[in-house]
Structure formats: structure tokens, C-alpha cells
Design a protein around this motif. Structure first.
Motif, PDB file in Angstrom:
ATOM      1  N   GLY A 127     -14.817 -73.306 -51.869  1.00 38.63           N
ATOM      2  CA  GLY A 127     -14.561 -71.904 -51.593  1.00 38.63           C
ATOM      3  C   GLY A 127     -15.872 -71.160 -51.386  1.00 38.63           C
ATOM      4  O   GLY A 127     -16.939 -71.632 -51.762  1.00 38.63           O
ATOM      5  N   GLY A 128     -15.774 -69.976 -50.778  1.00 40.07           N
ATOM      6  CA  GLY A 128     -16.955 -69.153 -50.541  1.00 40.07           C
ATOM      7  C   GLY A 128     -17.001 -68.678 -49.102  1.00 40.07           C
ATOM      8  O   GLY A 128     -16.029 -68.799 -48.354  1.00 40.07           O
ATOM      9  N   HIS A 129     -18.154 -68.160 -48.709  1.00 38.32           N
ATOM     10  CA  HIS A 129     -18.329 -67.623 -47.357  1.00 38.32           C
ATOM     11  C   HIS A 129     -18.781 -68.733 -46.407  1.00 38.32           C
ATOM     12  O   HIS A 129     -19.811 -69.367 -46.623  1.00 38.32           O
ATOM     13  CB  HIS A 129     -19.356 -66.488 -47.367  1.00 38.32           C
ATOM     14  CG  HIS A 129     -19.694 -66.011 -45.996  1.00 38.32           C
ATOM     15  ND1 HIS A 129     -20.974 -65.898 -45.547  1.00 38.32           N
ATOM     16  CD2 HIS A 129     -18.916 -65.642 -44.951  1.00 38.32           C
ATOM     17  CE1 HIS A 129     -20.984 -65.477 -44.297  1.00 38.32           C
ATOM     18  NE2 HIS A 129     -19.735 -65.319 -43.918  1.00 38.32           N
ATOM     19  N   TRP A 130     -18.012 -68.945 -45.351  1.00 36.16           N
ATOM     20  CA  TRP A 130     -18.315 -69.913 -44.302  1.00 36.16           C
ATOM     21  C   TRP A 130     -18.512 -69.174 -42.987  1.00 36.16           C
ATOM     22  O   TRP A 130     -17.835 -68.183 -42.724  1.00 36.16           O
ATOM     23  CB  TRP A 130     -17.166 -70.913 -44.137  1.00 36.16           C
ATOM     24  CG  TRP A 130     -17.027 -71.856 -45.273  1.00 36.16           C
ATOM     25  CD1 TRP A 130     -16.346 -71.654 -46.442  1.00 36.16           C
ATOM     26  CD2 TRP A 130     -17.576 -73.169 -45.354  1.00 36.16           C
ATOM     27  NE1 TRP A 130     -16.437 -72.758 -47.237  1.00 36.16           N
ATOM     28  CE2 TRP A 130     -17.190 -73.710 -46.596  1.00 36.16           C
ATOM     29  CE3 TRP A 130     -18.354 -73.947 -44.501  1.00 36.16           C
ATOM     30  CZ2 TRP A 130     -17.558 -74.983 -47.002  1.00 36.16           C
ATOM     31  CZ3 TRP A 130     -18.718 -75.215 -44.904  1.00 36.16           C
ATOM     32  CH2 TRP A 130     -18.331 -75.721 -46.142  1.00 36.16           C
ATOM     33  N   GLU A 131     -19.410 -69.685 -42.179  1.00 35.70           N
ATOM     34  CA  GLU A 131     -19.631 -69.161 -40.835  1.00 35.70           C
ATOM     35  C   GLU A 131     -19.317 -70.294 -39.856  1.00 35.70           C
ATOM     36  O   GLU A 131     -19.890 -71.376 -39.955  1.00 35.70           O
ATOM     37  CB  GLU A 131     -21.086 -68.721 -40.704  1.00 35.70           C
ATOM     38  CG  GLU A 131     -21.422 -68.086 -39.383  1.00 35.70           C
ATOM     39  CD  GLU A 131     -22.875 -67.669 -39.321  1.00 35.70           C
ATOM     40  OE1 GLU A 131     -23.184 -66.557 -39.783  1.00 35.70           O
ATOM     41  OE2 GLU A 131     -23.690 -68.468 -38.825  1.00 35.70           O
ATOM     42  N   ILE A 132     -18.399 -70.040 -38.931  1.00 34.08           N
ATOM     43  CA  ILE A 132     -18.010 -71.038 -37.933  1.00 34.08           C
ATOM     44  C   ILE A 132     -18.490 -70.560 -36.574  1.00 34.08           C
ATOM     45  O   ILE A 132     -18.208 -69.438 -36.168  1.00 34.08           O
ATOM     46  CB  ILE A 132     -16.470 -71.239 -37.909  1.00 34.08           C
ATOM     47  CG1 ILE A 132     -15.974 -71.632 -39.297  1.00 34.08           C
ATOM     48  CG2 ILE A 132     -16.082 -72.268 -36.860  1.00 34.08           C
ATOM     49  CD1 ILE A 132     -16.606 -72.887 -39.869  1.00 34.08           C
ATOM     50  N   ARG A 133     -19.214 -71.426 -35.876  1.00 27.38           N
ATOM     51  CA  ARG A 133     -19.739 -71.116 -34.544  1.00 27.38           C
ATOM     52  C   ARG A 133     -19.002 -71.967 -33.515  1.00 27.38           C
ATOM     53  O   ARG A 133     -18.943 -73.185 -33.639  1.00 27.38           O
ATOM     54  CB  ARG A 133     -21.243 -71.388 -34.500  1.00 27.38           C
ATOM     55  CG  ARG A 133     -22.026 -70.459 -35.415  1.00 27.38           C
ATOM     56  CD  ARG A 133     -23.506 -70.774 -35.446  1.00 27.38           C
ATOM     57  NE  ARG A 133     -23.836 -72.107 -35.935  1.00 27.38           N
ATOM     58  CZ  ARG A 133     -23.896 -72.449 -37.217  1.00 27.38           C
ATOM     59  NH1 ARG A 133     -23.662 -71.553 -38.149  1.00 27.38           N
ATOM     60  NH2 ARG A 133     -24.203 -73.683 -37.569  1.00 27.38           N
ATOM     61  N   ILE A 134     -18.459 -71.309 -32.509  1.00 29.27           N
ATOM     62  CA  ILE A 134     -17.753 -72.000 -31.437  1.00 29.27           C
ATOM     63  C   ILE A 134     -18.538 -71.775 -30.150  1.00 29.27           C
ATOM     64  O   ILE A 134     -18.620 -70.646 -29.660  1.00 29.27           O
ATOM     65  CB  ILE A 134     -16.297 -71.510 -31.308  1.00 29.27           C
ATOM     66  CG1 ILE A 134     -15.569 -71.812 -32.625  1.00 29.27           C
ATOM     67  CG2 ILE A 134     -15.615 -72.167 -30.107  1.00 29.27           C
ATOM     68  CD1 ILE A 134     -14.132 -71.398 -32.674  1.00 29.27           C
ATOM     69  N   GLY A 135     -19.133 -72.841 -29.664  1.00 28.92           N
ATOM     70  CA  GLY A 135     -19.874 -72.785 -28.412  1.00 28.92           C
ATOM     71  C   GLY A 135     -18.929 -72.999 -27.249  1.00 28.92           C
ATOM     72  O   GLY A 135     -18.050 -73.861 -27.294  1.00 28.92           O
ATOM     73  N   ILE A 136     -19.094 -72.201 -26.202  1.00 30.40           N
ATOM     74  CA  ILE A 136     -18.208 -72.256 -25.041  1.00 30.40           C
ATOM     75  C   ILE A 136     -19.072 -72.380 -23.796  1.00 30.40           C
ATOM     76  O   ILE A 136     -19.986 -71.580 -23.586  1.00 30.40           O
ATOM     77  CB  ILE A 136     -17.331 -71.000 -24.939  1.00 30.40           C
ATOM     78  CG1 ILE A 136     -16.541 -70.818 -26.228  1.00 30.40           C
ATOM     79  CG2 ILE A 136     -16.409 -71.067 -23.729  1.00 30.40           C
ATOM     80  CD1 ILE A 136     -16.391 -69.403 -26.652  1.00 30.40           C
ATOM     81  N   SER A 137     -18.751 -73.383 -22.998  1.00 35.64           N
ATOM     82  CA  SER A 137     -19.418 -73.546 -21.707  1.00 35.64           C
ATOM     83  C   SER A 137     -18.331 -73.606 -20.648  1.00 35.64           C
ATOM     84  O   SER A 137     -17.478 -74.499 -20.668  1.00 35.64           O
ATOM     85  CB  SER A 137     -20.248 -74.832 -21.694  1.00 35.64           C
ATOM     86  OG  SER A 137     -20.850 -75.005 -20.431  1.00 35.64           O
ATOM     87  N   ALA A 138     -18.355 -72.628 -19.740  1.00 37.03           N
ATOM     88  CA  ALA A 138     -17.363 -72.542 -18.663  1.00 37.03           C
ATOM     89  C   ALA A 138     -17.978 -71.777 -17.508  1.00 37.03           C
ATOM     90  O   ALA A 138     -19.153 -71.417 -17.543  1.00 37.03           O
ATOM     91  CB  ALA A 138     -16.083 -71.864 -19.168  1.00 37.03           C
TER      92      ALA A 138
END
Length: 151
Positions: A127-138
């Protein structure tokens, strides 16, 4: 015990209590005059950093679980709402306060059409603070969307 030793012990105890009182007062003043931490955005819908995409994620696992591998569906559109149908999606993340990444390597497993992409292997090991990064190439370009999760 000799009277001199008793007086020395008493002075030490009084000095220790005084230092403790000063420390508590300093901490209280710090808490009183420190502005609150800014609230983080924990929305499941965000605009990418450079504004090229509107990105949203969904999961059937509600609330987002800890210690359970699950899937996400990431939806990518242009700012005006048109689906981005042929994007390459990369997922990364971690716990900024702890300095570690995800315990898995999530992968965009399937293009579901209409700007929707199935991501497998999402897992949070605490548990706790998570940062999710989604890279997009289009076609519009390379950009990244960031999501904050408090689990």
C-alpha cells in the motif's frame, strides 16, 4: 547516595525535560506554520504531459488490489475525443517515496480497437502512493500520461 550525585541527576533530568519541551514546541510550530502538502490527482483520466492525448484506465479489480496481478484497459484518444487506434503503449511506474519500481513488467497485450488497449501484469506489492507512467507513441507523437494511485 551522596547529596552531590542526587543534585547532578536532578539537574540532568530537569535539563532533559526542558530539551524535550523545546523540541515539542519547535515541532508544533513547524506543523502549525507549514502549508499542507498539495493534494495529488488520483483520477483515472488525465491529459498527457504535452497535451497530445487524453488517457484513461479501467480495471475490474476494484478497489485496485495490493499483491494481486490484474489487468487494466487503457483508452487513448486525441484531445477532441477521436480514438487513437494504432498506438504503441509502454507501462512503467513505482513508489516515488520509496525509490523503487513496479514488482512486475506490465505489457500492452492486445489492441482492443477504438483506442482501447489491454494491459496485463499490473501488480502493486504494498500500500501507499504509486505513480504509473503510460508512454504512448502514435501518429500525433510521443507523449506520456502519469497516474497517481493511493493504495
Amino acid at each position: 547516595m551522596p547529596p552531590q550525585r542526587v543534585n547532578g541527576t536532578r539537574r540532568f533530568m530537569i535539563a532533559s525535560m526542558g530539551l524535550l519541551a523545546v523540541a515539542v514546541a519547535i515541532y508544533a510550530a513547524y506543523r502549525l506554520f507549514t502549508p499542507p502538502a498539495p493534494e495529488i490527482d488520483i483520477a483515472y483520466n488525465t491529459v498527457s504531459r504535452d497535451g497530445l492525448y487524453q488517457v484513461m484506465f479501467e480495471t475490474d479489480a476494484q478497489p485496485v488490489p495490493v499483491n494481486e496481478t490484474h489487468e487494466w484497459v487503457v483508452t487513448v484518444t486525441t484531445p477532441d475525443g477521436a480514438p487513437v487506434t494504432d498506438a504503441s503503449i509502454a507501462v512503467d511506474g513505482g513508489m516515488p517515496a520509496h525509490g523503487h519500481g513496479l514488482p512486475t513488467e506490465p505489457q500492452a497485450a492486445e489492441n482492443l480497437g477504438e483506442g482501447r488497449y489491454r494491459v496485463e501484469g499490473m501488480r502493486f506489492n504494498m500500500g501507499g502512493h504509486w505513480e504509473i507512467r503510460i508512454g504512448i507513441s502514435a501518429d500525433p507523437g510521443l507523449d506520456e500520461a502519469v497516474f497517481n494511485l493511493d493504495l
